[in-house]
Design a protein around this motif. Structure first.
Motif, PDB file in Angstrom:
ATOM      1  N   VAL A   1      21.183   3.165  17.087  1.00 21.57           N
ATOM      2  CA  VAL A   1      20.756   3.174  18.480  1.00 21.57           C
ATOM      3  C   VAL A   1      21.397   4.365  19.190  1.00 21.57           C
ATOM      4  O   VAL A   1      22.622   4.403  19.371  1.00 21.57           O
ATOM      5  N   LYS A   2      20.583   5.330  19.565  1.00 17.16           N
ATOM      6  CA  LYS A   2      21.088   6.483  20.306  1.00 17.16           C
ATOM      7  C   LYS A   2      21.284   6.143  21.772  1.00 17.16           C
ATOM      8  O   LYS A   2      22.242   6.578  22.413  1.00 17.16           O
ATOM      9  N   SER A   3      20.339   5.396  22.319  1.00 18.92           N
ATOM     10  CA  SER A   3      20.383   4.956  23.707  1.00 18.92           C
ATOM     11  C   SER A   3      19.393   3.811  23.854  1.00 18.92           C
ATOM     12  O   SER A   3      18.726   3.427  22.891  1.00 18.92           O
ATOM     13  N   GLU A   4      19.269   3.274  25.048  1.00 22.68           N
ATOM     14  CA  GLU A   4      18.274   2.225  25.269  1.00 22.68           C
ATOM     15  C   GLU A   4      16.855   2.758  25.103  1.00 22.68           C
ATOM     16  O   GLU A   4      15.915   1.983  24.891  1.00 22.68           O
ATOM     17  N   ASN A   5      16.709   4.086  25.157  1.00 27.18           N
ATOM     18  CA  ASN A   5      15.381   4.690  25.104  1.00 27.18           C
ATOM     19  C   ASN A   5      15.040   5.347  23.769  1.00 27.18           C
ATOM     20  O   ASN A   5      13.930   5.845  23.593  1.00 27.18           O
ATOM     21  N   GLU A   6      16.003   5.343  22.833  1.00 27.03           N
ATOM     22  CA  GLU A   6      15.727   6.031  21.577  1.00 27.03           C
ATOM     23  C   GLU A   6      16.601   5.470  20.456  1.00 27.03           C
ATOM     24  O   GLU A   6      17.778   5.151  20.663  1.00 27.03           O
ATOM     25  N   ALA A   7      16.016   5.338  19.272  1.00 31.39           N
ATOM     26  CA  ALA A   7      16.743   4.897  18.081  1.00 31.39           C
ATOM     27  C   ALA A   7      16.340   5.764  16.901  1.00 31.39           C
ATOM     28  O   ALA A   7      15.236   6.314  16.858  1.00 31.39           O
ATOM     29  N   ARG A   8      17.266   5.912  15.952  1.00 34.55           N
ATOM     30  CA  ARG A   8      16.955   6.636  14.730  1.00 34.55           C
ATOM     31  C   ARG A   8      16.627   5.630  13.632  1.00 34.55           C
ATOM     32  O   ARG A   8      17.364   4.670  13.404  1.00 34.55           O
ATOM     33  N   PHE A   9      15.537   5.874  12.960  1.00 34.96           N
ATOM     34  CA  PHE A   9      15.046   4.998  11.892  1.00 34.96           C
ATOM     35  C   PHE A   9      15.129   5.755  10.579  1.00 34.96           C
ATOM     36  O   PHE A   9      14.589   6.855  10.450  1.00 34.96           O
ATOM     37  N   GLU A  10      15.842   5.192   9.605  1.00 34.22           N
ATOM     38  CA  GLU A  10      15.958   5.808   8.288  1.00 34.22           C
ATOM     39  C   GLU A  10      15.404   4.856   7.236  1.00 34.22           C
ATOM     40  O   GLU A  10      15.668   3.645   7.287  1.00 34.22           O
ATOM     41  N   LEU A  11      14.660   5.407   6.293  1.00 36.24           N
ATOM     42  CA  LEU A  11      14.030   4.595   5.256  1.00 36.24           C
ATOM     43  C   LEU A  11      14.176   5.289   3.906  1.00 36.24           C
ATOM     44  O   LEU A  11      13.843   6.461   3.769  1.00 36.24           O
ATOM     45  N   ASP A  12      14.711   4.551   2.938  1.00 40.91           N
ATOM     46  CA  ASP A  12      14.756   5.017   1.553  1.00 40.91           C
ATOM     47  C   ASP A  12      13.734   4.225   0.747  1.00 40.91           C
ATOM     48  O   ASP A  12      13.740   2.990   0.769  1.00 40.91           O
ATOM     49  N   VAL A  13      12.860   4.932   0.058  1.00 41.99           N
ATOM     50  CA  VAL A  13      11.856   4.300  -0.800  1.00 41.99           C
ATOM     51  C   VAL A  13      12.093   4.765  -2.232  1.00 41.99           C
ATOM     52  O   VAL A  13      12.030   5.962  -2.514  1.00 41.99           O
ATOM     53  N   GLU A  14      12.363   3.819  -3.107  1.00 41.39           N
ATOM     54  CA  GLU A  14      12.536   4.152  -4.519  1.00 41.39           C
ATOM     55  C   GLU A  14      11.240   3.837  -5.261  1.00 41.39           C
ATOM     56  O   GLU A  14      10.741   2.711  -5.190  1.00 41.39           O
ATOM     57  N   VAL A  15      10.719   4.827  -5.955  1.00 40.25           N
ATOM     58  CA  VAL A  15       9.447   4.702  -6.664  1.00 40.25           C
ATOM     59  C   VAL A  15       9.720   4.760  -8.164  1.00 40.25           C
ATOM     60  O   VAL A  15      10.477   5.623  -8.635  1.00 40.25           O
ATOM     61  N   LYS A  16       9.090   3.853  -8.921  1.00 42.27           N
ATOM     62  CA  LYS A  16       9.288   3.807 -10.366  1.00 42.27           C
ATOM     63  C   LYS A  16       7.950   3.935 -11.087  1.00 42.27           C
ATOM     64  O   LYS A  16       6.965   3.296 -10.710  1.00 42.27           O
ATOM     65  N   ASN A  17       7.959   4.741 -12.130  1.00 44.61           N
ATOM     66  CA  ASN A  17       6.784   4.929 -12.982  1.00 44.61           C
ATOM     67  C   ASN A  17       7.078   4.301 -14.340  1.00 44.61           C
ATOM     68  O   ASN A  17       7.897   4.808 -15.106  1.00 44.61           O
ATOM     69  N   THR A  18       6.410   3.193 -14.662  1.00 46.29           N
ATOM     70  CA  THR A  18       6.625   2.531 -15.958  1.00 46.29           C
ATOM     71  C   THR A  18       5.457   2.761 -16.916  1.00 46.29           C
ATOM     72  O   THR A  18       5.380   2.120 -17.958  1.00 46.29           O
TER      73      THR A  18
END
Length: 594
Positions: free
Chosen positions: A175-192
């Motif tokens: 939460v940067k402020s009441e008006n802004e937040a940082r969203f981080e997403l890690d996606v792990e992809v697997k090829n079987t």
């Protein structure tokens, strides 16, 4: 598309207290099981049904079996056998072939099933061996303060996944402020698949409750080799976010997609945007100070024991809200996954804990100091964090409860586990729950308290004779521990002036229906708890008070704590009948604000 096939319902089972099953090939497809009994899965085999259940309290090996069919459409997919919980040591065979083993009773585990083992035209045989002995090299070990029920007590299911699929998702929000937040997403992809996949698009969208997109992103992987996994990182700023908190448990819907044009996989996740932190002696949620008003809660229900019951869970959450509770400590193990989904929706703050309990020394003439227990705790800690890391309700990881702090190997062990938790998840607070925090009670002082983000202490002044001031056995005796408790808290604060303090356990025994001025009446319990709350709510440096326990709960028959086979500390009975102490908790929690 992913598909799931539940394996709940009727199973056969057989006891194996002398460990004969493997020698006699009970896992074999040719073995005759017509004499095995039937039971429902999930269940807590040693606590299920009537109190005169002949299996009540059984510790040992039990075998389970059932048949299942698999659709031929799954033949070109990865097939997983998933257990939400089985206690404690589990071995699995399909069609007589060994699939795998797992240690630990409270976290999800799964096995990838080789497709050449599965029969896609006829029925398949699933055989599961569980064993729930209390041993020194395990977590929990040979002694603990609850009933560590055995069997397959959570759901079992088959899951199909595309051979190009999302193998892990991790969400972090700041939460940067009441008006802004940082969203981080890690996606792990697997090829079987057996070949490299090209031009793979990985994309995500975040929807609000009006189904409007509040954030999105995508990227391309030009090449992913056969049997390779790769992690993709996304970052975005969310404008004017609805911040998750107990008063406003707002949840977004995250949708993630992976495709190369031929194979597609999607996943959805509820996301709460919030940030937990500390500032000196304060605990901050979204940059604002919060006060913890909580209860400990065993995952235990009338008639079903450890088996999850959504109706009772909703009942509990509604009642806790009415008492002014905003925090639940899962004592002393990870709960069913639906607990966290509901806590996200209800807005409860949660401490999640692994069951490393009483470890490090002799306890009640029982040795529990095997270093293998620490390894088991670490494995369960990793599984717990991996399973539950995306729930906004969880603000704190706890790595142990009432270990024998003050011994070097115990202090080092707790520090090691807390370091592991921080590396796995740097976004949450980390602690261990200590009862060795005051030297005049135990003779030792926990040496790992300075490594906690929040110091969490258990105090039972007045409950036992070893507590300074002695045991308060009648209502008239209760004031005897007040001064000693105040001095102990002042001593703790003087040693740790710059850390938040939560009293993570306090409480007293009261048996429903018993009245009078002496232990263990409801009147005594209410007065005892009131005296504690008078001290705790008037001590300015405490940021959280957590009552032990929400419900009465059973001990295993080999453990008798406080004269009884049941922990009668509950605000309510095991069948959820409120006691007089409920009114005391409600009165103080409604008016206390640190």
């Amino acid at each position: 598309m992913r598909e799931k096939f539940l394996l709940t319902g009727s199973w056969q089972f057989q006891l194996d207290p002398k460990e004969l099953g493997e020698q006699l090939q009970w896992m074999s497809s040719e073995f005759n099981r017509e004499h095995w009994l039937f039971t429902e899965v999930p269940n807590a085999l040693d606590d299920f049904g009537a109190k005169d259940n002949p299996l009540r309290g059984y510790e040992g090996t039990t075998w389970f079996s059932r048949t299942f069919f698999v659709s031929e459409t799954w033949n070109k997919k990865d097939i997983y056998l998933v257990f939400e919980g089985a206690n404690y040591l589990t071995k699995v065979w399909i069609n007589g072939k060994f699939i795998g083993t797992h240690e630990g009773g409270y976290t999800r585990f799964s096995f990838k099933i080789p497709n050449d083992i599965i029969n896609f035209k006829y029925s398949n045989l699933l055989v599961v061996k569980t064993e729930n002995k209390s041993l020194e090299n395990r977590t929990p070990g040979p002694i603990f303060g609850w009933w560590n029920q055995g069997g397959i007590y959570r759901e079992v299911y088959l899951e199909s996944r595309p051979k190009l699929h999302i193998s892990d998702l991790t969400v972090r929000t700041y939460v940067k402020s009441e008006n802004e937040a940082r969203f981080e997403l890690d996606v792990e992809v697997k090829n079987t698949t057996e070949i490299s996949r090209k031009n793979i698009e990985v994309s995500w969208k975040l929807f609000d409750n009006d189904k409007q997109i509040t954030g999105a992103g995508s990227t391309n992987m030009s090449l992913l080799y056969a049997d390779e996994s790769r992690k993709i990182n996304f970052t975005a700023d969310i404008k004017n976010p609805n911040l998750w908190c107990p008063e406003n448990p707002y949840l977004y819907n995250l949708q993630v997609k992976v495709t190369d044009g031929d194979i597609t996989d999607t996943m959805q996740l509820s996301v709460g945007i919030r940030e937990i932190s500390v500032d000196g002696t304060k605990i901050l949620l979204n940059g604002k100070e919060i006060v913890i008003k909580g209860v400990n809660r065993h995952e235990d229900y009338p008639d079903s024991g450890r088996v999850h019951n959504l109706q009772w869970l909703i009942h509990d959450f509604n009642h806790l809200k009415s008492l002014g509770v905003n925090f639940i400590r899962n004592s002393h193990y990870p709960n069913h996954p639906e607990f966290y989904e509901m806590a996200d929706k209800y807005g409860f703050l949660v401490m999640n804990e692994v069951p490393l309990y009483f470890w490090g020394e002799m306890v009640r003439n029982t040795s529990y100091k095997d270093m293998s227990a620490l390894e088991a705790a670490e494995a369960q800690l990793r599984e717990m964090i991996n399973r539950d890391k995306n729930h906004p309700c969880i603000i704190m990881w706890s790595v142990s409860n009432e270990t024998r702090g003050g011994r070097k190997h115990v202090d080092d062990g707790n520090r090691y586990l807390m370091d592991c938790a921080r590396k796995l998840d740097p976004t949450r607070l980390v602690t261990h729950v200590s009862n060795h925090w005051y030297k005049l009670v135990y003779g030792y002082v926990d040496g790992a308290l300075d490594a906690d983000d929040v110091i969490c202490i258990n105090e039972y002044f007045g409950a036992y004779s070893k507590s300074l001031g002695g045991a308060a056995n009648t209502i008239e005796d209760i004031p005897i521990f007040k001064e000693a408790l105040e001095k102990a808290l002042e001593d703790l604060r003087s040693r740790h002036p710059d850390k938040p303090i939560i009293v993570s356990e306090f409480g007293g025994i009261g048996i429903a229906g018993f009245r009078g001025n002496a232990y263990p009446s409801e009147d005594y319990q209410a007065a005892f708890v009131k005296q504690h709350l008078e001290v705790l709510t008037n001590f300015k440096n405490i940021r959280g008070i957590v009552y032990w326990d929400y419900t009465d709960y059973p001990y295993h028959k080999k453990f008798v704590f406080d004269y009884f086979p049941v922990g009668y500390y509950g605000l309510v009975t095991r069948d959820r009948r409120p006691k007089k102490v409920c009114d005391v908790i409600k009165e103080y929690f409604k008016r206390w604000n640190c």
